[in-house]
Scaffold this active site. Structure first.
Site, PDB file in Angstrom:
ATOM      1  N   ASP A   1      -5.143  -9.453 -25.386  1.00 13.71           N
ATOM      2  CA  ASP A   1      -6.446  -9.050 -24.926  1.00 13.71           C
ATOM      3  C   ASP A   1      -7.092 -10.488 -24.698  1.00 13.71           C
ATOM      4  O   ASP A   1      -7.131 -11.203 -25.663  1.00 13.71           O
ATOM      5  CB  ASP A   1      -7.489  -8.129 -25.861  1.00 13.71           C
ATOM      6  CG  ASP A   1      -8.561  -7.965 -24.924  1.00 13.71           C
ATOM      7  OD1 ASP A   1      -8.337  -7.098 -23.897  1.00 13.71           O
ATOM      8  OD2 ASP A   1      -9.614  -8.256 -25.116  1.00 13.71           O
TER       9      ASP A   1
ATOM     10  N   GLY B   1       8.732   9.847  16.121  1.00 15.18           N
ATOM     11  CA  GLY B   1       9.257   8.519  16.763  1.00 15.18           C
ATOM     12  C   GLY B   1       9.975   7.749  15.802  1.00 15.18           C
ATOM     13  O   GLY B   1      10.021   8.164  14.548  1.00 15.18           O
TER      14      GLY B   1
ATOM     15  N   PHE C   1      10.296   4.149  14.227  1.00 15.08           N
ATOM     16  CA  PHE C   1       9.277   2.914  14.030  1.00 15.08           C
ATOM     17  C   PHE C   1      10.214   1.559  14.495  1.00 15.08           C
ATOM     18  O   PHE C   1       9.533   0.734  14.933  1.00 15.08           O
ATOM     19  CB  PHE C   1       8.612   2.896  12.714  1.00 15.08           C
ATOM     20  CG  PHE C   1       9.296   2.730  11.415  1.00 15.08           C
ATOM     21  CD1 PHE C   1      10.410   2.179  11.114  1.00 15.08           C
ATOM     22  CD2 PHE C   1       8.911   4.094  10.243  1.00 15.08           C
ATOM     23  CE1 PHE C   1      11.068   2.132   9.931  1.00 15.08           C
ATOM     24  CE2 PHE C   1       9.615   3.974   9.265  1.00 15.08           C
ATOM     25  CZ  PHE C   1      10.761   3.051   8.855  1.00 15.08           C
TER      26      PHE C   1
END
Ligand SMILES: O=c1[nH]cc([C@@H]2O[C@H](COP(=O)(O)OP(=O)(O)OP(=O)(O)O)[C@@H](O)[C@H]2O)c(=O)[nH]1
Length: 677
Positions: free
Chosen positions: A88, A569, A571
């Site tokens: 930490d 479609g 791409f």
């Protein structure tokens, strides 16, 4: 490795990094450490007011992070790690502890408090050594330490501050800056370990490992060494014995090199020593099953008692400095292979059996059956799934040992079976987060491809031809979407992964300024749906091949919201729908760089400044088994590969997308967003 004999001592051990910080992952993997990543679920909410000094808070948080993972793993992952590492990092200035900013205002508050001043960065580290005993109990030994580095900031103008905050960099960093990146420009000097500021004090860590594995200096009496505590719960011939000279007042470190390092005070500890008994694979670990010993003095007393015991155990001879002579403590000469070593190798060798058992049970709808009819015995299950009794019993028992099913013994009767929580949540085909579709894809597509992994590695290309006897120029058109059945299975797989990961991706960034998005290759729309759910002002167009869009209606009941629409479609060839945000979730990893450039170029053409691209992929940076195996998967299955976050940033930069921000979501996928400049 000659460079780092300590790190190499950990080879063959199951080392777990209990951290989601990509920086910690990178520092440790760059040092050659092989580890498994299990981010801690511990919430960093300890009351800072309870700690006398800031480093105690960092150390305690690190301990809690590591302990949470150490005690979760035997139950949730069904394996006990050898070592769990937690850390930490905090920043302290003017008596305040600064952690990660919660928003931009918070980042501003932090950075302006650091402007023109020197501050301290503390990283607390906890190393938990786990020892699984014959009786299934696990002993934990805890080593913790901290490191302090001083950093001085230049005077920061308001413009500079806001430009830096708007870069997005401060958000996941202690004190609101990343010294390793843009934040480096704010810094006038650093006194101490630079990597400590970045999140992990590697040098100090190696010294601790050295102490643990090589017994350096310990014989001469250092329990507290260089801000370190070593707490033993059990004597172990493989670990340094604590000196009989140790006491609760904390002897001085003897090593000159150690005492030169920062953070030399010993940190008082109130952390309990934990022992947990593993009962069975179903139990949750509750506090009640832990033996807690509560105070430091008690620890030390216990440790001393144990030392006296351990002094009676036969240890190899040492020199006066405590080095071992001709013996290696971690691998005692006469003891032969260690159980954990063999276990790790056998686990790896058996990995495919476990996968196939899961696939088979899933394919035969065992989890669905036991969901609708819990408590069937093997004969009843066999009858329902139309299989042999003997085979079914073997499969059910394997699933029990893998934590997928629970069995209940009955007097003079055969055991009965039901789903564990894991199976209920992920393996039932109708569960909200069901991975059933993805498992079927793994069984029917990935498995045959992986059986030709050696060829894939030799040839550097996918194995569809060998596995399915079909040449494929385009794996999607020629294989995945070639038949209705395979297409539906593939779509199901993508659908289930999108459902499991969608929310984490959709909420990774603040997307409130975007009104329209286009999910390229968005398949069934499951990811798009998560985006509209998370962002009420956003509409998403799913753009995918006609063969996919025509089938997506099978999944349509999901889209009750009309903010998700579909356009068919390709791409690579067709014009892309206009949008403010383009989403590429698990798309780029299918393609080599040349094709990625074609796609990004089309997105760049369709975008105006301010538009953005959001990529969701598994990034290779942490070198986790999941990400590296996923890259092998892409090799065997597609034309692509997994990439690192900087590789994605480079690809995006080449098409005019900058201000890149990366989020590691703690889910399967990581997310990168970049804005058209
Ligand atoms: O200069 C830098 N300073 C700090 C960092 C990064 O900041 C975070 C600190 O947060 P924390 O210690 O709580 O760790 P998390 O990221 O939440 O991961 P865990 O799962 O381990 O809790 C840390 O990531 C540092 O690397 C930085 O990058 N530069």
């Amino acid at each position: 490795m000659v460079l780092n004999p300590v790190i190499s001592k950990l080879a063959g051990k199951l080392v777990v990094l209990a951290s989601a910080s990509p920086r910690r992952q990178e520092i440790l993997s760059n040092a050659g450490l092989r580890f498994e990543l299990v981010p801690s679920w511990f919430k960093e909410t300890l009351d800072k007011g309870l700690f006398k000094a800031p480093h105690e808070y960092a150390v305690e948080t690190a301990k809690q992070k590591a302990l949470e993972v150490a005690r979760r793993m035997p139950f949730k992952h069904l394996k006990t790690p050898d070592i769990v590492i937690g850390a930490d990092t905090i920043v302290t200035v003017d008596g305040m502890i600064l952690e990660k900013p919660v928003d931009k205002q918070d980042a501003y508050r932090m950075l302006s408090s650091l402007s023109g001043k020197e501050h301290s960065v503390f990283t607390g580290v906890a190393i938990i050594l786990c020892h699984e005993k014959e009786n299934d109990e696990v002993d934990y030994q805890l080593v913790h330490f901290y490191e302090e580095t001083k950093v001085k900031f230049a005077d920061l103008s308001e413009d500079m501050l806001w430009e830096y905050i708007n870069s997005g960099e401060p958000m996941d960093k202690a004190g609101g800056y990343g010294i390793q990146a843009l934040g480096g420009m704010l810094v006038e000097y650093v006194h101490g370990d630079f990597l400590n500021v970045v999140g992990f004090p590697l040098n100090h860590f190696c010294k601790q490992l050295d102490m643990i594995y090589n017994r350096l200096e310990l014989e001469s009496g250092s329990v507290h060494n260089n801000g370190t505590h070593l707490i033993l719960t059990q004597p172990s011939p493989n670990l340094p014995a604590l000196s009989k000279h140790s006491s609760s007042s904390g002897p001085r470190p003897k090593s000159p090199s150690a005492s030169q390092t920062n953070g030399t005070q010993s940190s008082p500890s109130d952390s309990p020593i934990h022992k947990v008994k593993r009962k069975d694979t179903e139990s949750e670990v509750g506090e009640s099953s832990w033996t807690l010993v509560n105070s430091l003095s008690k620890h030390t007393d216990d440790a001393e008692t144990e030392l006296r015991d351990s002094e009676n155990t036969k240890l190899p001879p040492t020199t006066s400095r405590g080095h071992m002579i001709g013996h290696n403590l971690t691998e005692p000469e006469d003891s032969g292979p260690k159980k954990e070593e063999l276990q790790r190798i056998i686990e790896l060798m058996d990995g495919f059996k476990a996968s196939k058992a899961l696939f088979t049970a899933s394919e035969m709808c065992v989890f669905d059956l036991l969901q609708s009819q819990p408590g069937l015995d093997a004969a009843q299950v066999a009858q329902e799934i139309k299989a042999s009794e003997k085979g079914t019993e073997c499969l059910l028992e394997a699933c029990v040992s893998l934590g997928l099913l629970k069995s209940k013994e009955r007097k003079y009767q055969r055991p009965v079976y039901k789903n564990t929580d894991l199976a209920k949540r992920f393996l039932r085909s109708d569960a909200p987060f069901s991975l059933h579709g993805y498992i079927q894809h793994c069984n029917n597509t990935v498995w045959p491809l992986f059986s030709h992994l050696e060829s894939a590695v030799r040839e550097g290309s996918n194995q569809h031809e060998k596995a399915f006897g079909k040449k494929s120029k385009d794996v999607f058109q020629d294989t995945f979407y070639n038949s209705q059945e395979i297409k539906l299975r593939f779509m199901n797989a993508m659908h289930s992964i999108a459902k499991v990961t969608g929310k984490a991706i959709a909420t990774a960034f603040d997307l409130s300024r975007f009104k329209t998005a286009c999910d390229l290759g968005g398949c069934t729309g499951a990811m798009a749906y998560e985006f509209t759910k998370a962002h009420p002002g956003l509409s998403v167009t799913v753009f995918d091949l006609p063969a996919v869009v025509e089938m997506s209606e099978h999944f349509h009941p999901l889209h009750t919201d009309n903010r998700v629409s579909f356009v068919a479609g390709d791409f690579f060839k067709d014009e892309l729908p206009k949008a403010d945000l383009y989403i590429l979730a698990r798309i780029l990893h299918d393609w080599p760089d040349e094709k990625v450039h074609i796609l990004l170029n089309k997105i760049a053409d369709a975008s105006t400044p301010g538009c953005a691209v959001l990529i969701a992929e598994t990034m290779l940076d942490g070198q986790t088994a999941y990400s590296t195996l996923q890259s092998l998967n892409m090799l065997a299955q597609t034309e692509g590969l997994e990439r690192t976050e900087s590789q994605y940033a480079d690809l995006l930069n080449k098409h005019g997308f900058g201000d890149t921000c990366v989020i590691h979501t703690k889910n399967f996928l990581d997310a990168v967003i970049a804005v058209k400049m």
